[in-house]
Structure formats: structure tokens, C-alpha cells
Design an enzyme around this catalytic site. Structure first.
Site, mmCIF file in Angstrom:
data_model
loop_
_atom_site.group_PDB
_atom_site.id
_atom_site.type_symbol
_atom_site.label_atom_id
_atom_site.label_comp_id
_atom_site.label_asym_id
_atom_site.label_seq_id
_atom_site.Cartn_x
_atom_site.Cartn_y
_atom_site.Cartn_z
ATOM 1 N N ASP A 117 0.989 -1.315 0.035
ATOM 2 C CA ASP A 117 0.052 0.079 -0.143
ATOM 3 C C ASP A 117 0.842 1.279 -0.105
ATOM 4 O O ASP A 117 2.135 1.039 0.185
ATOM 5 C CB ASP A 117 -0.924 -0.141 1.099
ATOM 6 C CG ASP A 117 -1.753 1.196 1.332
ATOM 7 O OD1 ASP A 117 -2.215 1.795 0.210
ATOM 8 O OD2 ASP A 117 -2.333 1.517 2.280
ATOM 9 N N ASP A 119 -0.053 5.305 1.240
ATOM 10 C CA ASP A 119 -0.398 5.984 2.154
ATOM 11 C C ASP A 119 -0.441 5.173 3.606
ATOM 12 O O ASP A 119 -1.152 4.218 3.728
ATOM 13 C CB ASP A 119 -1.684 6.964 2.032
ATOM 14 C CG ASP A 119 -1.804 7.707 1.058
ATOM 15 O OD1 ASP A 119 -1.398 8.868 1.372
ATOM 16 O OD2 ASP A 119 -1.973 7.453 -0.158
ATOM 17 N N ASP A 310 -1.990 -0.457 5.904
ATOM 18 C CA ASP A 310 -2.358 -0.201 7.035
ATOM 19 C C ASP A 310 -3.872 -0.007 7.120
ATOM 20 O O ASP A 310 -4.372 0.656 7.929
ATOM 21 C CB ASP A 310 -1.625 1.372 7.175
ATOM 22 C CG ASP A 310 -2.108 2.370 6.432
ATOM 23 O OD1 ASP A 310 -2.358 2.263 4.961
ATOM 24 O OD2 ASP A 310 -2.593 3.366 7.146
#
Length: 372
Positions: A117, A119, A310
Site C-alpha cells: 500500500d 499512504d 495499513d
């Protein structure tokens, strides 16, 4: 008596369904769904309108509750209970750094494929999404990683935006939650045959609709200070990181007022963001499977995918790995969260350390083979 279209809402999914019913000032007769043909129920006009109003309010309340759950603004637990909860959680989701040797042992004899991922994983979470820059050190680490393993960035962001942040042509990029996938123009040295580059966009027909909704949301949310609407090409993100919590209900109502006219779009949520996406059955998990197939590892037992993310949207990928019984999911979080990931890391700096260790392990293994 006249016929009117009435929108009925599903509070769990946020979907809208329009049904036609006869309405008058006298009792109203509404035909039941096809499951019970020929049956009728009698309700008054006043009660009907009240029920529709209540259902709308319930959906808004449900959205706001979900916004709070996925984006807490403060820690409600006491320090002692927080420590206890975290310790218990870490038993089930131990640090990927501390369990590094175990992960490596599980991958022996298999091809590691990395999915990352952006961000909150490669870059820190910041107030302004346009300034979510990754560090030069992280970029150098990811570049080395891609030399050792096939590597993909899987993000909710527009693919072009993510590429402008990462700036590494040798990676695979899956933007808009996997609805916009592109591979390296020169192919990958790890790819088992097939054409050099890939381009896959399963939601292309939604592009005009997404642009239309983006413009409407920009206009609707102008009255909410701190709200930022981002056009991620195949989806729209409404960021509320800089919106006061007391304004979240107003923002949810503004988003709903636009979405109610677009039944082919759905709402999902992440960290301080509302995501509007097409209703097609496609997500980060589907993107992971597509990329594995594109690399030639669709039905292979000698592949070891590792996905690091996240956000709530990364859970689709974690679940795919668990269902496949291959590789591991690693959640990036400082606090306990419900997750199907096997391991955890606390922040992007730990992600970088983990990636660096993977590179070092691969380089040592390569040197060992060349000496034999």
C-alpha cells in the site's frame, strides 16, 4: 391516486433501490417484492414518509458511527488497559521484524512477490493528501526491493498520482483500489512468459459517472471547512482528516445527497476518508490475484505473496492470502485493530526496516549461490 417512485435504502450497504408505488391521501397499497407475488400491505402516506425519513437518518448515523470507528480522534482506553489490549493483540499479530526468520523459513523454495500500500505504509499519513511524499531513503529501499522480487504498489489513489510520488518505472501499479493496473513497459524479469506490459481497467465505463460525481461533491462539500475531495479517476475520495468531528454528520449528509442519485456507486471507508467506488466486484484482493496471474503464478504452489498495508481496504488482500494459504499479510498500525493479517509493523519506518532486511537476505542468498 398517482404513482410515485420511492427510494428504499439498505443501511448496511448504502445502496439505494427505487420502487414504484401508488400514493394517495387515503391508505396506500404497496406491492410486496416478487418473493410474495400478489400480496399487498396497507400503510398510510404519513407513516410511509416518516419511515423513509427515519431510514435516511439511520443510514447517516450508521455512516458517522463507522467514520468514528475507522478514524478515532482520541484513545478511549486507559493506559493500563491499552497496554494489556496491545499485548494480547501482539500475541496474534506479532511484529514482522521480530518474526523475520520465521517468515523467511516459510518462503524457502518459493518466489516472494511483494505488494505494498502507499499512504501510511510507504509514506506517513499527513493532513494534506497531496503532500504524502515518501522519503528518498524509502524510495531507494523500494527500488532495491524491486530488483530482488516482483513488486507492486496497490493504492486507493489514482495510479498516476501514486506514480508521481514513487517515481519507479520498474514497479507494477494498481491504482483506484486495483481498478487501474499497469505493469512495467519493459516487462519484468520475474514474469513467466506473456506480453511485456499489462494494462487492466475493469471499470472504464464508470469514468464519466465518476467525473460527474466528483464535480458534484466538490460543490456540495464547500460549506464544510477542511473537507477535501480527490478524483482518483476510477473512484472519488472525500477526506475528512481536517474536518472537526462535530461536522462529520453534515459531511455524511452532503455525500449521501449526491450518492442517492447514483445507485451504481457504493460507499466504503478508510482512515479519515470516504471512498465512492463502482459497484463492480473488484477490490485490492482481486487486484492481488490478477497481478499474480499476470506474473504467471495463478495456480502455483511455489509463490509466496507478501502484502503490507495499513487501511481497512487492505483487508480484502489480507483475506485473499489467508484463503489461499499462501504468503502473509502485514498490517501497519500502532494500535490493535480487527484484521486478518498475520503480522504487524507499527509505522512506515518499520516497513522500511523490514524491506531492507528482505533485500539483505536476498543479496546474501544470491552471493552464497554464486560461490558454490
Amino acid at each position: 391516486m398517482t404513482k410515485q417512485n420511492v427510494t428504499v435504502s439498505d443501511t448496511k450497504t448504502g445502496f439505494n433501490m427505487t420502487i414504484s408505488m401508488a400514493v394517495s391521501n387515503s391508505p396506500v397499497f404497496v406491492q410486496k417484492p416478487p418473493a410474495a407475488p400478489g400480496g399487498y400491505i396497507s400503510i398510510s402516506r404519513k407513516k410511509l414518509l416518516k419511515n423513509l425519513e427515519v431510514n435516511g437518518a439511520q443510514r447517516i448515523n450508521s455512516w458517522v458511527d463507522s467514520m468514528r470507528a475507522s478514524s478515532p480522534t482520541h484513545i478511549k482506553s486507559t493506559p493500563s488497559s491499552l497496554t494489556e489490549d496491545h499485548s494480547s493483540w501482539m500475541v496474534h499479530h506479532p511484529s514482522a521484524l521480530e518474526m523475520f526468520e520465521q517468515i523467511i523459513n516459510a518462503s524457502k523454495g518459493k518466489q516472494i512477490v511483494m505488494f505494498l500500500d502507499y499512504d501510511g505504509t510507504l509514506s506517513p499519513i499527513v493532513d494534506d493528501p497531496d503532500r504524502a511524499f515518501m522519503s528518498d531513503k524509502m524510495r531507494a529501499t523500494v527500488k532495491k526491493l524491486a530488483r530482488c522480487f516482483p513488486t507492486a504498489i496497490v493504492s486507493g489513489r489514482c495510479r498516476d498520482k501514486v506514480y508521481s510520488f514513487v517515481k519507479l518505472a520498474e514497479l507494477y501499479y494498481a491504482g483506484s483500489h486495483g481498478m487501474d493496473i499497469k505493469g512495467p513497459a519493459k516487462g519484468s524479469k520475474y514474469k513467466k512468459g506473456g506480453q511485456a506490459g499489462i494494462l487492466f481497467q475493469p471499470a472504464s465505463e464508470f469514468l464519466p459517472m465518476i467525473d460527474e460525481v466528483y464535480k458534484e461533491l466538490v460543490e456540495k462539500t464547500k460549506s464544510t471547512p477542511g473537507a477535501k475531495v480527490e478524483n482518483n479517476r476510477f473512484c472519488v475520495s472525500v477526506h475528512f482528516r481536517c474536518v472537526e468531528e462535530k461536522k462529520w454528520t453534515d459531511l455524511a449528509q452532503q455525500v449521501r445527497s449526491v450518492l442517492k442519485d447514483y445507485p451504481r456507486l457504493r460507499l466504503s471507508q478508510g482512515r479519515k476518508v470516504l471512498e465512492i467506488r463502482p459497484t463492480i466486484k473488484w477490490d485490492k484482493g482481486k487486484a492481488l490475484e490478477f497481478l499474480l496471474e499476470s506474473l504467471g503464478y495463478a495456480n502455483c504452489t511455489d509463490v509466496f505473496p507478501v502484502y503490507i498495508g495499513d487501511d481497512r481496504t487492505d483487508e480484502d488482500a489480507f483475506k485473499i492470502l489467508r484463503d489461499r494459504g499462501q504468503g502473509f499479510g502485514i498490517l501497519v498500525s500502532k494500535f490493535p485493530k480487527d484484521t486478518t493479517a498475520s503480522y504487524s509493523l507499527q509505522e512506515p519506518s518499520e516497513v522500511m526496516n523490514f524491506l531492507q532486511r528482505l533485500v539483505e537476505w536476498k543479496q546474501l542468498a544470491y552471493r552464497g549461490r554464486t560461490r558454490m
